[in-house]
Structures are given as structure tokens and as C-alpha cells.
Design a protein around this motif. Structure first.
Motif, PDB file in Angstrom:
ATOM      1  N   LEU A 103      26.808 -35.417  49.377  1.00  0.00           N
ATOM      2  CA  LEU A 103      26.338 -35.121  48.027  1.00  0.00           C
ATOM      3  C   LEU A 103      24.951 -35.695  47.775  1.00  0.00           C
ATOM      4  N   ASP A 104      24.612 -36.767  48.535  1.00  0.00           N
ATOM      5  CA  ASP A 104      23.299 -37.348  48.356  1.00  0.00           C
ATOM      6  C   ASP A 104      22.219 -36.488  49.000  1.00  0.00           C
ATOM      7  N   ILE A 105      22.564 -35.845  50.095  1.00  0.00           N
ATOM      8  CA  ILE A 105      21.568 -34.991  50.746  1.00  0.00           C
ATOM      9  C   ILE A 105      21.421 -33.680  49.988  1.00  0.00           C
ATOM     10  N   LEU A 106      22.532 -33.182  49.458  1.00  0.00           N
ATOM     11  CA  LEU A 106      22.478 -31.936  48.706  1.00  0.00           C
ATOM     12  C   LEU A 106      22.436 -32.267  47.215  1.00  0.00           C
ATOM     13  N   SER A 107      21.250 -32.487  46.712  1.00  0.00           N
ATOM     14  CA  SER A 107      21.103 -32.825  45.299  1.00  0.00           C
ATOM     15  C   SER A 107      21.255 -31.564  44.455  1.00  0.00           C
ATOM     16  N   VAL A 108      22.395 -31.427  43.815  1.00  0.00           N
ATOM     17  CA  VAL A 108      22.673 -30.196  43.079  1.00  0.00           C
ATOM     18  C   VAL A 108      22.180 -30.334  41.635  1.00  0.00           C
ATOM     19  N   ASP A 109      21.063 -29.683  41.340  1.00  0.00           N
ATOM     20  CA  ASP A 109      20.487 -29.769  39.990  1.00  0.00           C
ATOM     21  C   ASP A 109      21.113 -28.759  39.035  1.00  0.00           C
ATOM     22  N   TYR A 110      21.686 -27.698  39.594  1.00  0.00           N
ATOM     23  CA  TYR A 110      22.338 -26.696  38.734  1.00  0.00           C
ATOM     24  C   TYR A 110      23.543 -26.142  39.467  1.00  0.00           C
ATOM     25  N   HIS A 111      24.689 -26.240  38.869  1.00  0.00           N
ATOM     26  CA  HIS A 111      25.910 -25.664  39.434  1.00  0.00           C
ATOM     27  C   HIS A 111      26.878 -25.483  38.276  1.00  0.00           C
ATOM     28  N   GLU A 112      27.048 -24.226  37.859  1.00  0.00           N
ATOM     29  CA  GLU A 112      27.849 -23.961  36.660  1.00  0.00           C
ATOM     30  C   GLU A 112      29.204 -24.657  36.653  1.00  0.00           C
ATOM     31  N   THR A 113      29.848 -24.689  37.814  1.00  0.00           N
ATOM     32  CA  THR A 113      31.220 -25.200  37.862  1.00  0.00           C
ATOM     33  C   THR A 113      31.300 -26.715  37.736  1.00  0.00           C
TER      34      THR A 113
ATOM     35  N   LYS B  95      17.092 -12.201  41.463  1.00  0.00           N
ATOM     36  CA  LYS B  95      15.678 -11.845  41.684  1.00  0.00           C
ATOM     37  C   LYS B  95      14.770 -12.995  41.254  1.00  0.00           C
ATOM     38  N   GLU B  96      15.102 -13.584  40.110  1.00  0.00           N
ATOM     39  CA  GLU B  96      14.250 -14.649  39.575  1.00  0.00           C
ATOM     40  C   GLU B  96      14.398 -15.950  40.368  1.00  0.00           C
ATOM     41  N   VAL B  97      15.666 -16.351  40.600  1.00  0.00           N
ATOM     42  CA  VAL B  97      15.898 -17.665  41.225  1.00  0.00           C
ATOM     43  C   VAL B  97      15.660 -17.612  42.740  1.00  0.00           C
TER      44      VAL B  97
ATOM     45  N   ALA C  46      22.373 -25.721  30.103  1.00  0.00           N
ATOM     46  CA  ALA C  46      22.537 -25.485  31.538  1.00  0.00           C
ATOM     47  C   ALA C  46      21.518 -24.453  32.024  1.00  0.00           C
ATOM     48  N   GLU C  47      21.369 -23.378  31.250  1.00  0.00           N
ATOM     49  CA  GLU C  47      20.419 -22.335  31.648  1.00  0.00           C
ATOM     50  C   GLU C  47      18.996 -22.898  31.687  1.00  0.00           C
ATOM     51  N   LYS C  48      18.712 -23.826  30.777  1.00  0.00           N
ATOM     52  CA  LYS C  48      17.373 -24.436  30.759  1.00  0.00           C
ATOM     53  C   LYS C  48      17.139 -25.237  32.053  1.00  0.00           C
ATOM     54  N   SER C  49      18.183 -25.960  32.500  1.00  0.00           N
ATOM     55  CA  SER C  49      18.049 -26.735  33.747  1.00  0.00           C
ATOM     56  C   SER C  49      17.641 -25.817  34.893  1.00  0.00           C
ATOM     57  N   LEU C  50      18.281 -24.662  34.947  1.00  0.00           N
ATOM     58  CA  LEU C  50      18.003 -23.720  36.032  1.00  0.00           C
ATOM     59  C   LEU C  50      16.559 -23.212  35.935  1.00  0.00           C
ATOM     60  N   MET C  51      16.179 -22.808  34.731  1.00  0.00           N
ATOM     61  CA  MET C  51      14.837 -22.249  34.565  1.00  0.00           C
ATOM     62  C   MET C  51      13.746 -23.305  34.756  1.00  0.00           C
ATOM     63  N   ASP C  52      14.067 -24.582  34.422  1.00  0.00           N
ATOM     64  CA  ASP C  52      13.103 -25.665  34.659  1.00  0.00           C
ATOM     65  C   ASP C  52      12.798 -25.785  36.145  1.00  0.00           C
ATOM     66  N   VAL C  53      13.853 -25.676  36.962  1.00  0.00           N
ATOM     67  CA  VAL C  53      13.653 -25.766  38.416  1.00  0.00           C
ATOM     68  C   VAL C  53      12.790 -24.601  38.886  1.00  0.00           C
ATOM     69  N   VAL C  54      13.130 -23.385  38.426  1.00  0.00           N
ATOM     70  CA  VAL C  54      12.382 -22.193  38.863  1.00  0.00           C
ATOM     71  C   VAL C  54      10.904 -22.318  38.485  1.00  0.00           C
TER      72      VAL C  54
ATOM     73  N   PRO D 271      16.273 -33.203  48.475  1.00  0.00           N
ATOM     74  CA  PRO D 271      15.877 -31.832  48.133  1.00  0.00           C
ATOM     75  C   PRO D 271      16.525 -31.343  46.838  1.00  0.00           C
ATOM     76  N   THR D 272      15.770 -30.583  46.080  1.00  0.00           N
ATOM     77  CA  THR D 272      16.335 -29.965  44.876  1.00  0.00           C
ATOM     78  C   THR D 272      17.054 -28.695  45.260  1.00  0.00           C
ATOM     79  N   LEU D 273      18.236 -28.542  44.732  1.00  0.00           N
ATOM     80  CA  LEU D 273      19.064 -27.407  45.112  1.00  0.00           C
ATOM     81  C   LEU D 273      19.742 -26.835  43.868  1.00  0.00           C
ATOM     82  N   VAL D 274      19.713 -25.526  43.744  1.00  0.00           N
ATOM     83  CA  VAL D 274      20.469 -24.897  42.652  1.00  0.00           C
ATOM     84  C   VAL D 274      21.520 -23.998  43.282  1.00  0.00           C
ATOM     85  N   TRP D 275      22.678 -23.955  42.675  1.00  0.00           N
ATOM     86  CA  TRP D 275      23.832 -23.256  43.251  1.00  0.00           C
ATOM     87  C   TRP D 275      24.251 -22.155  42.272  1.00  0.00           C
TER      88      TRP D 275
END
Ligand code: SF4
Length: 361
Positions: A85-95, A148-150, A104-112, A55-59
């Protein structure tokens, strides 16, 4: 699970990562236990995970202490950590992500944009709404606008920790930033609340595993908390419960009762008023939890705990919004009477117990 489709299946990834079948089945058994399912469900979980796509996941992190991120990264046994970590595929996590800034912001918006309605949003931290949300901004956008967006375009939003679930410490009186939960900031979204300071990552993983296995979210209470993790009172599963029932209470930090592992009720433990699976799942791969380590529960998984469950070290007989177990009050009251009588400790326990029983009758 067709909802997620971004490459190889979890089982293929596990194989590539060198995770043995034995460790995988052990993980599935642990997940079945965490979800309060019969052990036979471990096989069903294994079958589902073998077929599931990652699953794709953003944090998202807003007004937080990063404790939930620490919890995510805390796994100590490499094989389990790999699986988690394999089940929780973190595509965006600032930290923890390598890219930063615009990339980084582009990665997040690409997912959205590309996975609208198909990804999981995980939110850590509360969202300030006072003064147009100026008190928490990331990349020039307010936390409110990002949420609101994500979250507004996610399949589901999982709130990790008490701040995103209920507002948490930032929302404590006088709440200077107008901090609110994700659900309050973005009404109408589907949320799962996993409160606690920090979230127990086993519960996060189990929530995702439930979704991948059954295609639905786990059943939840009216506060949006899954029953498997928040359906039972801490006090009822606590390893010190026999001492509570025997009227054996710690009176001072480091006293004989504390050294013997007696009940922490009189030191302010809020276990009788709190619901969480801490005593059975524990933290850090099942190593320990606060009460086992000698500190009372302070109800961190409850809404407004900072206002309603404090002072932390004073027993609260009445907490607004939460039912105090009658027996706890009565035994506590009995013990106070016995103490005044100056009985020996063992005698106090017996006297408190029999007094509590009589009052119950
Ligand atoms: Fe455990 Fe706290 Fe209940 Fe005592 S009062 S039995 S320490 S949960």
C-alpha cells in the motif's frame, strides 16, 4: 525517480510505518522473483525503492465486479500489506477512499490537472460504448468520458483484470452494452494489461516496482501483457503436470484421482491453453491457486475467454486463437481409447502414456 514527487521517499515511509529492513529486503527478493530477475536484482530494487518517491495513482472502476479491488486489499501479512500500500499510493479509489460525492470527484480532477502526464491510472472493469456510453456513469459522466480524460492524461494506464484488459465478461456475446477494453475506448494511450479474474496484486506491484527500478515498463507480449507474468504456459508450471504426463486424470469430482491431486485436464482445465504465472506466484500471499485447490483453470487471463474457453467443465479440443498443446490432445485421445478397453486405472495411465509417445513419434 523524478516522475513522482509527492513527499517523502518510500524508505522514509516504511521506516515511519515500522517495517523492518529484513521485511523490506524480503519484499524486494519476492519482487525480483516475480519479475523473473536473478536474485541479485533484489539489491538494485531495494536501492531504487529507497530513493523513489511515492507514485500517485488513481483507480477507476467501471463495468466490474470489484474483484480486483478485493485483490488489492487482500494482503494478509501486515508488513507486506504495508509495503504494497505504501508503494501504490492510491489518491482516488471510489470504493476505499474516505471522501465521497463532489469532494471525491475533485480529488480525481486535481490529479488530472496538477499531475498531467505524471500519474498512473489503474482501470478495473470494461467501458461500455454503445448508445453514447449511457450504461455506466459515475458522478454524471460516462465511463467513456472519464477514461478519455483520466487515462488520456496519465503517464501510463494499467488495466487490472480481464474486463479492462480485453472487455471480459461484460463483452461476452451478445455484449449488450458494447463493452470494450480501455485501449479500445481510448486509442493511443500507453497501457499495461494485467488480465485475470481477479488480477494478481503481486503482478500489479511488480509492474510498478519495475517502473520505479528501471524507469521503464516491463517488456510485453502483443496483447500488452508483461512477459514476466504471462510469458509461460500454466500447464508447464503446474504442480499436477507429472500426473498429466503419467496419464493420471481426475474423472469425476471427488473421485480417488481428485483426492490424490491428479490432473484436471479431463475436467475441463484450460491450463494447456493459458498463459499466466498463477502456479508460481499463487494468490493470497502465495497460499494457493485454483488448480492447487482442486479446480481446473478456465483461462480467465485470455481474451474472450467467456466465449472461447467455455463450457468451463468440458475439455475443448480446439480453441480459436489459442494453440492447444499437441501432446495434451494425443495423451487425452490415448486415454479415451484405453478407457474403452476397460483397463485398470494404473494400466490406463501406462497405456495412455505409451500410446501418446507412439503417436508423437
Ligand atoms: Fe495442471 Fe491443468 Fe495441465 Fe493438468 S491440464 S497439468 S491440471 S494445468
Amino acid at each position: 525517480m523524478s516522475t513522482f514527487d509527492n513527499g517523502s521517499s518510500i524508505s522514509e515511509r516504511l521506516k515511519k510505518g515500522g517495517v523492518s529492513r529484513r521485511d523490506f529486503m524480503k519484499f524486494c527478493t519476492t519482487m525480483a522473483a516475480t519479475l523473473a530477475l536473478p536474485s541479485g536484482f533484489a539489491l538494485k530494487i531495494a536501492e531504487a525503492l529507497e530513493k523513489a518517491k511515492k507514485p500517485t495513482l488513481v483507480w477507476l472502476e467501471f463495468q466490474d465486479c470489484a474483484g480486483d479491488t478485493e485483490a488489492l486489499l487482500r494482503a494478509t501479512k501486515p508488513t507486506v500489506a504495508d509495503i504494497v500500500l505504501d508503494i501504490l499510493s492510491v489518491d482516488y479509489h471510489e470504493t476505499i477512499m474516505a471522501p465521497s460525492g463532489k469532494q471525491a470527484e475533485k480529488s480525481l480532477m486535481d490529479v488530472v490537472k496538477n499531475l498531467k502526464g505524471k500519474y498512473i491510472a489503474v482501470v478495473e472493469g470494461s467501458i461500455p460504448v454503445k448508445d453514447g456510453g449511457v450504461y455506466c456513469c459515475v458522478g454524471g459522466k460516462s465511463a467513456l468520458d472519464i477514461a478519455k480524460e483520466v487515462c488520456g492524461n496519465a503517464l501510463v494506464t494499467i488495466n487490472v483484470g480481464t474486463c479492462s484488459s480485453f472487455g471480459g465478461i461484460p463483452a461476452a456475446k451478445p455484449n449488450p452494452t458494447g463493452a470494450v477494453s480501455t485501449k479500445e475506448a481510448v486509442p493511443g494511450i500507453t497501457v499495461v494489461n494485467l488480465p485475470g479474474c481477479p488480477v494478481n496484486v503481486e503482478n500489479l506491484t511488480a509492474t510498478v516496482v519495475h517502473f520505479l527500478t528501471f524507469g521503464s515498463l516491463p517488456s510485453m507480449d502483443k496483447l500488452g501483457r508483461p512477459y514476466f507474468a504471462y510469458g509461460k504456459r500454466i500447464h508447464d508450471n503446474c504442480e499436477r503436470r507429472s500426473h498429466f504426463d503419467a496419464g493420471q486424470y481426475v474423472k469425476n469430482w471427488g473421485d480417488e484421482g481428485h483426492r490424490q491431486g491428479w490432473c484436471l485436464y479431463e475436467m475441463g482445465c484450460k491450463g494447456p491453453e493459458s498463459f499466466h504465472n498463477c502456479p508460481s506466484v499463487k494468490y493470497n500471499d502465495g497460499t494457493s491457486w485454483p488448480v492447487q485447490a482442486g479446480h481446473g483453470c478456465f483461462g480467465c487471463a485470455s481474451p474472450n475467454f467467456w466465449d472461447t474457453m467455455t463450457p468451463i467443465y468440458r475439455r475443448l479440443p480446439n480453441v480459436p486463437g489459442f494453440g492447444v498443446e499437441t501432446t495434451a490432445d494425443k495423451i487425452g485421445a490415448g486415454l479415451a481409447v484405453a478407457t474403452a478397453a476397460g483397463l485398470a486405472l494404473h494400466g490406463i495411465a501406462k497405456a495412455a502414456r505409451s500410446k501418446g509417445e507412439k503417436t508423437e513419434e
